[in-house]
Design a protein around this motif. Sequence first.
Motif, PDB file in Angstrom:
ATOM      1  N   PRO A 115       0.806  -1.216   0.000  1.00 38.55           N
ATOM      2  CA  PRO A 115       0.000   0.000   0.000  1.00 38.55           C
ATOM      3  C   PRO A 115       0.846   1.277   0.000  1.00 38.55           C
ATOM      4  CG  PRO A 115      -0.163  -1.139   2.120  1.00 38.55           C
ATOM      5  CD  PRO A 115       0.683  -1.998   1.239  1.00 38.55           C
ATOM      6  N   SER A 116       0.286   2.311  -0.577  1.00 39.04           N
ATOM      7  CA  SER A 116       0.939   3.625  -0.555  1.00 39.04           C
ATOM      8  C   SER A 116      -0.152   4.676  -0.651  1.00 39.04           C
ATOM      9  CB  SER A 116       1.901   3.789  -1.739  1.00 39.04           C
ATOM     10  OG  SER A 116       1.192   3.839  -2.969  1.00 39.04           O
ATOM     11  N   ARG A 117       0.211   5.924  -0.367  1.00 44.85           N
ATOM     12  CA  ARG A 117      -0.716   7.042  -0.587  1.00 44.85           C
ATOM     13  C   ARG A 117      -0.534   7.533  -2.008  1.00 44.85           C
ATOM     14  NH1 ARG A 117      -1.728  12.283   2.960  1.00 44.85           N
ATOM     15  NH2 ARG A 117      -1.740  13.016   0.820  1.00 44.85           N
ATOM     16  N   LYS A 118      -1.450   7.084  -2.880  1.00 47.30           N
ATOM     17  CA  LYS A 118      -1.297   7.338  -4.311  1.00 47.30           C
ATOM     18  C   LYS A 118      -1.578   8.805  -4.641  1.00 47.30           C
ATOM     19  CE  LYS A 118      -4.257   5.585  -7.447  1.00 47.30           C
ATOM     20  NZ  LYS A 118      -4.861   4.496  -8.272  1.00 47.30           N
ATOM     21  N   VAL A 119      -0.713   9.363  -5.458  1.00 45.19           N
ATOM     22  CA  VAL A 119      -0.846  10.735  -5.942  1.00 45.19           C
ATOM     23  C   VAL A 119      -1.340  10.741  -7.385  1.00 45.19           C
ATOM     24  CG1 VAL A 119       0.585  12.735  -6.634  1.00 45.19           C
ATOM     25  CG2 VAL A 119       0.851  11.722  -4.350  1.00 45.19           C
ATOM     26  N   TYR A 120      -0.929   9.749  -8.161  1.00 41.22           N
ATOM     27  CA  TYR A 120      -1.243   9.724  -9.595  1.00 41.22           C
ATOM     28  C   TYR A 120      -0.986   8.319 -10.125  1.00 41.22           C
ATOM     29  CZ  TYR A 120      -1.031  10.627 -14.601  1.00 41.22           C
ATOM     30  OH  TYR A 120      -1.257  10.588 -15.946  1.00 41.22           O
ATOM     31  N   LEU A 153       2.924   5.303 -15.580  1.00 46.10           N
ATOM     32  CA  LEU A 153       3.532   6.019 -14.456  1.00 46.10           C
ATOM     33  C   LEU A 153       2.719   5.866 -13.185  1.00 46.10           C
ATOM     34  CD1 LEU A 153       4.418   9.387 -16.283  1.00 46.10           C
ATOM     35  CD2 LEU A 153       5.853   7.360 -15.985  1.00 46.10           C
ATOM     36  N   PHE A 154       3.397   6.013 -12.045  1.00 51.67           N
ATOM     37  CA  PHE A 154       2.745   5.933 -10.741  1.00 51.67           C
ATOM     38  C   PHE A 154       3.447   6.935  -9.829  1.00 51.67           C
ATOM     39  CE2 PHE A 154       1.578   4.087  -6.635  1.00 51.67           C
ATOM     40  CZ  PHE A 154       0.306   3.576  -6.869  1.00 51.67           C
ATOM     41  N   ALA A 155       2.675   7.629  -9.014  1.00 53.55           N
ATOM     42  CA  ALA A 155       3.264   8.573  -8.054  1.00 53.55           C
ATOM     43  C   ALA A 155       2.609   8.362  -6.697  1.00 53.55           C
ATOM     44  CB  ALA A 155       3.070  10.015  -8.519  1.00 53.55           C
ATOM     45  N   PHE A 156       3.425   8.496  -5.643  1.00 50.70           N
ATOM     46  CA  PHE A 156       2.939   8.227  -4.280  1.00 50.70           C
ATOM     47  C   PHE A 156       3.781   9.003  -3.285  1.00 50.70           C
ATOM     48  CE2 PHE A 156       6.443   5.267  -3.235  1.00 50.70           C
ATOM     49  CZ  PHE A 156       6.910   4.981  -4.517  1.00 50.70           C
ATOM     50  N   ASP A 157       3.185   9.286  -2.128  1.00 48.14           N
ATOM     51  CA  ASP A 157       3.906  10.029  -1.097  1.00 48.14           C
ATOM     52  C   ASP A 157       5.072   9.219  -0.551  1.00 48.14           C
ATOM     53  OD1 ASP A 157       2.503  12.400  -1.131  1.00 48.14           O
ATOM     54  OD2 ASP A 157       1.064  11.757   0.400  1.00 48.14           O
ATOM     55  N   ASP A 158       6.194   9.901  -0.348  1.00 47.05           N
ATOM     56  CA  ASP A 158       7.338   9.261   0.306  1.00 47.05           C
ATOM     57  C   ASP A 158       6.960   8.939   1.753  1.00 47.05           C
ATOM     58  OD1 ASP A 158      10.673   9.265  -0.355  1.00 47.05           O
ATOM     59  OD2 ASP A 158      10.013   8.994   1.724  1.00 47.05           O
ATOM     60  N   HIS A 187       6.293  15.889  -0.568  1.00 49.69           N
ATOM     61  CA  HIS A 187       7.363  14.967  -0.980  1.00 49.69           C
ATOM     62  C   HIS A 187       6.721  13.703  -1.518  1.00 49.69           C
ATOM     63  CE1 HIS A 187      11.366  12.690   0.060  1.00 49.69           C
ATOM     64  NE2 HIS A 187      11.014  12.578  -1.209  1.00 49.69           N
ATOM     65  N   PHE A 188       6.671  13.640  -2.841  1.00 46.51           N
ATOM     66  CA  PHE A 188       6.172  12.401  -3.454  1.00 46.51           C
ATOM     67  C   PHE A 188       7.202  11.867  -4.428  1.00 46.51           C
ATOM     68  CE2 PHE A 188       4.480  15.878  -6.040  1.00 46.51           C
ATOM     69  CZ  PHE A 188       4.732  15.468  -7.335  1.00 46.51           C
ATOM     70  N   LEU A 189       7.035  10.613  -4.780  1.00 44.11           N
ATOM     71  CA  LEU A 189       7.937   9.919  -5.700  1.00 44.11           C
ATOM     72  C   LEU A 189       7.169   9.608  -6.969  1.00 44.11           C
ATOM     73  CD1 LEU A 189       9.462   7.405  -3.109  1.00 44.11           C
ATOM     74  CD2 LEU A 189      10.411   9.606  -3.835  1.00 44.11           C
TER      75      LEU A 189
END
Length: 122
Positions: free
Chosen positions: A18-23, A28-33, A41-43
């Motif tokens: 699990p992660s806190r998904k941003v996009y 592509l996938f982006a999630f909070d560090d 701060h996301f990756l």
Amino acid sequence: MSHSENCIFCKIAAGSIPSRKVYEDDELFAFDDIHPWAPVHFLLIPKAHIASMAQVGPEHAALLGRMLVLAPQLALQQGCQPYPEGGFRIVVNTGALGGQEVHHMHFHVLGGPRPWLKDRPV
Ligand code: 5GP
Ligand code: ZN
């Protein structure tokens, strides 16, 4: 799509960790560090496993272009203030001496009011 066994970011992109998904989109996938160094701060990662920027080749040009176009849009959506008073930082640690700990290529996108919490060599 290539995935690497036991790669934590492949598992995050696949949703099995699990992660806190941003996009998310097809590529592509982006999630909070999990340990933010800054208020934002996301990756941002490609879903395909690329170990680092050292493995990038001409076949990845379009993918990297998409990442660079997307990062500023997501930065604003995540609370970074607009340029030029606001802004953000994109960091891509590469290899041991580059400070890379997770070997699935990722853009750190950092922003928000300073001072930032963690003193990292960025
Ligand atoms: P690197 O040092 O490889 O550039 O950065 C790896 C980043 O991934 C670190 O900032 C670390 O906090 C983050 N990270 C490591 N494991 C996890 C995880 O399981 N979930 C999330 N959301 N971030 C992680
Ligand atoms: Zn991976």
